[in-house]
Design an enzyme around this catalytic site. Structure first.
Site, short mmCIF file in Angstrom:
data_model
loop_
_atom_site.label_atom_id
_atom_site.label_comp_id
_atom_site.label_asym_id
_atom_site.label_seq_id
_atom_site.Cartn_x
_atom_site.Cartn_y
_atom_site.Cartn_z
NE ARG A 3 7.10 42.05 -10.59
CZ ARG A 3 5.93 41.86 -11.20
NH1 ARG A 3 5.11 42.86 -11.39
NH2 ARG A 3 5.60 40.68 -11.63
NE ARG A 62 3.73 48.62 -15.49
CZ ARG A 62 2.68 47.95 -15.97
NH1 ARG A 62 1.98 48.45 -16.98
NH2 ARG A 62 2.33 46.81 -15.44
NE ARG A 96 6.69 48.45 -19.82
CZ ARG A 96 5.67 48.36 -20.67
NH1 ARG A 96 5.37 49.38 -21.45
NH2 ARG A 96 4.96 47.27 -20.73
CG ASP A 149 8.15 38.01 -15.99
OD1 ASP A 149 7.75 38.93 -15.26
OD2 ASP A 149 7.48 36.98 -16.21
CE1 TYR A 183 0.82 34.41 -15.01
CE2 TYR A 183 2.06 33.15 -13.39
CZ TYR A 183 1.33 34.27 -13.73
OH TYR A 183 1.08 35.23 -12.80
#
Ligand code: 1CP
Length: 341
Positions: A23, A27, A36, A73, A147
């Site tokens: 990562r 952010r 973004r 992702d 998921y």
């Protein structure tokens, strides 16, 4: 020009140690937040290859990292298998219909949803400085299945673990479907320019031993075998987070080229139990990167020292937290680059 990271993944014990961070784009970087906001959301970024390539390269511009990891992702695979995908603010990802109720066969696959990702890979590859390595990735089938079945993230994956016990044949079909798409997806990334790939198994730690064999080891072994047949020179990194004492069996049986370790693993233990010469990657606690300072440096050197006798890629034990001060990343990488062990 292969570079320190690729040399290490191919089994060389080099100095200085190569480093990248899970990562590493995201952010905690103001330039990520700005792009973004401009593009209007995470999925819009992923499906804009120019923006996604820019985000992949942002952390390399700031820090002396040895690898760039594709910005995408793990849930792009369920999206290509025909589920709807949305990232809701503050809630995380949602997939529908969820396979706890809907049958896999009711989904209509949309393989074109993978194509823009290959474009991102090609753009990054063309812009990558010499000696830096481009990493592709996918989720491992078990983690992706959690998921797809639950329709969202969950703390202990119980909906999926229960389905796997109650209806193993149906669950095997889901895993097999993910294996097939993942092989094609990673092959596509490699053909577009990825030089190594990582399989993220974030939820491998929630399975009982026999289930771990069936749903983690076997599908990852199938993916590694298929990729090796087509791309023998491209290293595959396995990252079965939370696997603990099952790591050695995972490494032996999947035949991954390198093994990612999470922060719960004692490096001295790992060095003793893992096959001699197997490259490892990891494993600083991301919270130490958040807190920084002398303790971060001390634990970084402890990890580097423990793995001095085998190929080692420095990394975190999991992804960078979004409130991490970016100065800490620079300090961490200076400590890694200064180590001569
Ligand atoms: O809001 C935002 O800006 C999106 C946050 C975000 C980001 C930056 C998500 C949503 N995904 C990503 C990128 C991402 N995801 C990468 C890019 C490359 C890099 O490492 O820099 C990678 C490799 C992933 C992999 C990923 N996605 C995993 C496996 C690794 C891990 O962190 O455990 C998982 C489990 C996901 C699912 C996912 N995607 C996004 C979120 C918030 C989540 C987790 C949801 C949950 O907690 O269950």
């Amino acid at each position: 020009m292969p570079g320190l990271l690729l040399d290490t993944l191919r089994g060389q014990n080099v100095r200085p140690r190569p480093a990248w961070l899970m990562r590493q784009a995201g952010r905690y970087l103001p330039e990520y937040r700005a792009l973004r906001a401009e593009k209007g959301g995470f999925l819009a970024l992923v499906y804009d290859p120019i923006a996604a390539a820019e985000i992949t390269l942002q952390p390399l511009r700031r820090f002396g990292l040895d690898g760039a990891i594709l910005f995408s992702d793990i849930l792009i695979v369920p999206y290509a298998m025909g589920q709807d995908l949305a990232f809701l603010a503050g809630e995380g990802p949602h997939l529908s219909p969820r396979l706890a109720e809907a049958a896999l066969a009711s989904l209509d696959a949309v393989p074109e949803r993978l194509t823009p990702i290959y474009e991102t890979v090609a753009l990054v590859k063309a812009a990558l400085p010499p000696g830096k390595t481009l990493l592709g990735f996918a989720g491992s089938p078990w983690t992706v299945a959690t998921y797809m079945v639950a329709g969202e993230g969950s703390r202990d994956q119980h909906v999926t673990r229960e389905l796997a016990y109650r209806d193993p044949a149906a669950f095997q079909a889901i895993i097999d479907g993910i294996v097939d798409v993942t092989i094609e997806y990673l092959a596509g990334q490699i053909m577009a320019g990825a030089e190594a790939v990582q399989l993220f198994d974030s939820w491998a730690g929630s399975l009982a031993p026999a289930q771990f064999e069936r749903w983690v080891i076997a599908p990852n072994a199938a993916i590694v075998t298929a990729l090796k047949a087509r791309f023998p020179e491209v290293p595959v990194i396995g990252f079965p987070k939370g696997a603990g004492e099952k790591l050695a069996a995972y490494a032996r049986e999947t035949k991954v080229d390198a093994l990612g370790l999470d922060e719960t693993i004692d490096p001295l233990w790992a060095h003793q139990v893992l096959p001699e010469g197997l490259p490892v990657q990891g494993n600083l606690d991301p919270l130490l990167l958040l807190s920084g300072g002398a303790e971060m440096k001390k634990q970084t050197l402890r990890i580097l020292d423990a793995f001095a006798e085998r190929p080692h890629v420095f990394n975190l034990g999991h992804g960078i937290g979004q409130t991490t001060p970016s100065e800490h990343v620079g300090e961490l990488l200076s400590a890694v680059q200064g180590w001569q062990g």
